[in-house]
Design a protein around this motif. Structure first.
Motif, short mmCIF file in Angstrom:
data_model
loop_
_atom_site.label_atom_id
_atom_site.label_comp_id
_atom_site.label_asym_id
_atom_site.label_seq_id
_atom_site.Cartn_x
_atom_site.Cartn_y
_atom_site.Cartn_z
N LEU A 210 7.19 -7.68 2.58
CA LEU A 210 6.68 -6.74 1.57
C LEU A 210 7.35 -6.92 0.22
CD1 LEU A 210 6.11 -3.17 3.08
CD2 LEU A 210 4.44 -4.72 2.03
N CYS A 211 8.69 -6.90 0.21
CA CYS A 211 9.39 -6.87 -1.07
C CYS A 211 10.22 -8.12 -1.35
CB CYS A 211 10.29 -5.63 -1.14
SG CYS A 211 11.74 -5.73 -0.10
N CYS B 108 11.78 -10.49 3.22
CA CYS B 108 10.91 -9.43 3.71
C CYS B 108 9.46 -9.70 3.28
CB CYS B 108 11.38 -8.10 3.14
SG CYS B 108 10.20 -6.75 3.33
N CYS C 247 13.34 -2.04 1.78
CA CYS C 247 12.15 -1.18 1.77
C CYS C 247 12.00 -0.41 3.08
CB CYS C 247 10.90 -1.96 1.44
SG CYS C 247 10.32 -3.10 2.70
ZN LIG Z 1 11.35 -5.13 2.13
#
Ligand SMILES: [Zn+2]
Ligand SMILES: [Zn+2]
Length: 291
Positions: free
Chosen positions: A248-249, A246, A289
């Motif tokens: 973002l995370c 991912c 997320c």
């Molecule tokens: Zn994520």
């Protein structure tokens, strides 16, 4: 390592294909152009013995197994060393069950070199069914949706009555014939309704024929690529690996991280980045997320 037809190991080689549904018309030109293979129609091979879409003969085994059985039959019928076979399967889309989904396979068998190549593709399809008592508005809407006319339909009683020979009309492409089949099958059905299904045989389903053509181009490109280790034709993507992290995370998503290229004969494998160059997944697909 794309081969040019004239210098490819298959240039001028004959390959057999058993089909009763005209698929050689789209597969032949693709293989001829791609690697110089000459497709030969294996006559007198009844591929229906391996199962039919309409269920008179149930299919056994996986689609890949069925396709290789068809290829074997074509080899036996022609005494050639190479054969191609096609197999389609249709059902609800694995991710969006309200949408229909097709999977088309083309397999290539080279008995002399010991090569087995599988080319597969998830395809758009008109696969659908509908119950009806006549050519009413919902039935006409169904016909429009599935491309009735250029695409054929199958009609049978919606609820089969035991002790009667099974009624089954296939390959219907004319409104008058459709109305007649619906009336006959509705009258023979315990619930008074006929069941309409899309005819998935390739010669009566141009959507499918087009997809088989695209798949044939893919098979030709794969056969044109020679293994970097042993030079056998048919090197290409055999698997997808990992979860793309991912953006973002960093949690691995269901998107694949890399492609595994492999040989159709020897154990040579190589990991390649995704075709689209993505190294991070859209967080919208993240299980952590963005649940
Ligand atoms: Zn994520
Ligand atoms: Zn190899």
């Amino acid at each position: 390592m794309s081969g040019h037809g004239a210098h490819h190991p298959y240039s001028g080689t004959k390959a057999a294909m058993a089909t009763r549904h005209g698929k050689h018309q789209v597969v032949g030109p693709a293989l001829a152009e791609g690697v110089g293979l000459r497709l030969v129609l294996a006559e007198d091979v009844d591929t229906d013995q391996l199962g039919t879409f309409t269920g008179e003969i149930p299919r056994r085994g996986t689609p890949v197994e069925t396709a290789f059985r068809k290829a074997r039959l074509a080899l036996e019928a022609t005494d050639l060393n190479c054969a191609v076979a096609s197999e389609g399967s249709f059902g609800p889309h694995p991710v969006a069950p309200l949408l229909p989904c097709g999977q088309e396979l083309l397999v290539f068998l080279d008995a002399e070199r010991g090569l087995r190549v599988v080319e597969r593709r998830i395809t758009p399809t008109n696969f659908a069914h509908h119950t009806s008592t006549g050519l009413d508005a919902p039935t006409k809407a169904f016909c429009d949706r599935v491309g009735f006319g250029s695409h054929a339909l199958i009609v049978r009683p919606h609820t089969a009555v035991e002790d009667r020979s099974p009624l089954l009309h296939k390959g219907i492409q004319e409104p008058a014939a459709l109305a007649e089949a619906i009336a006959e099958c509705a009258a023979a059905s315990a619930c008074g309704r006929a069941r309409l299904e899309t005819d998935m045989r390739a010669h009566l389903n141009p959507t499918r024929m087009q997809q088989i053509g695209i798949l044939a181009d893919g098979l030709a490109a794969r056969l044109a690529t020679l293994c970097p280790a042993c030079a056998a034709p048919g090197y290409g993507v055999i698997d997808r690996e990992g979860g793309l992290p991912c953006g973002l995370c960093g949690t691995p998503t269901e998107w694949h991280r890399a492609l595994v290229h492999g040989c159709a004969r020897c154990p040579h494998r190589a990991i390649h980045p995704r075709d689209d160059g993505l190294t991070r997944a859209d967080p919208a697909h993240c299980p952590s997320c963005n649940p």
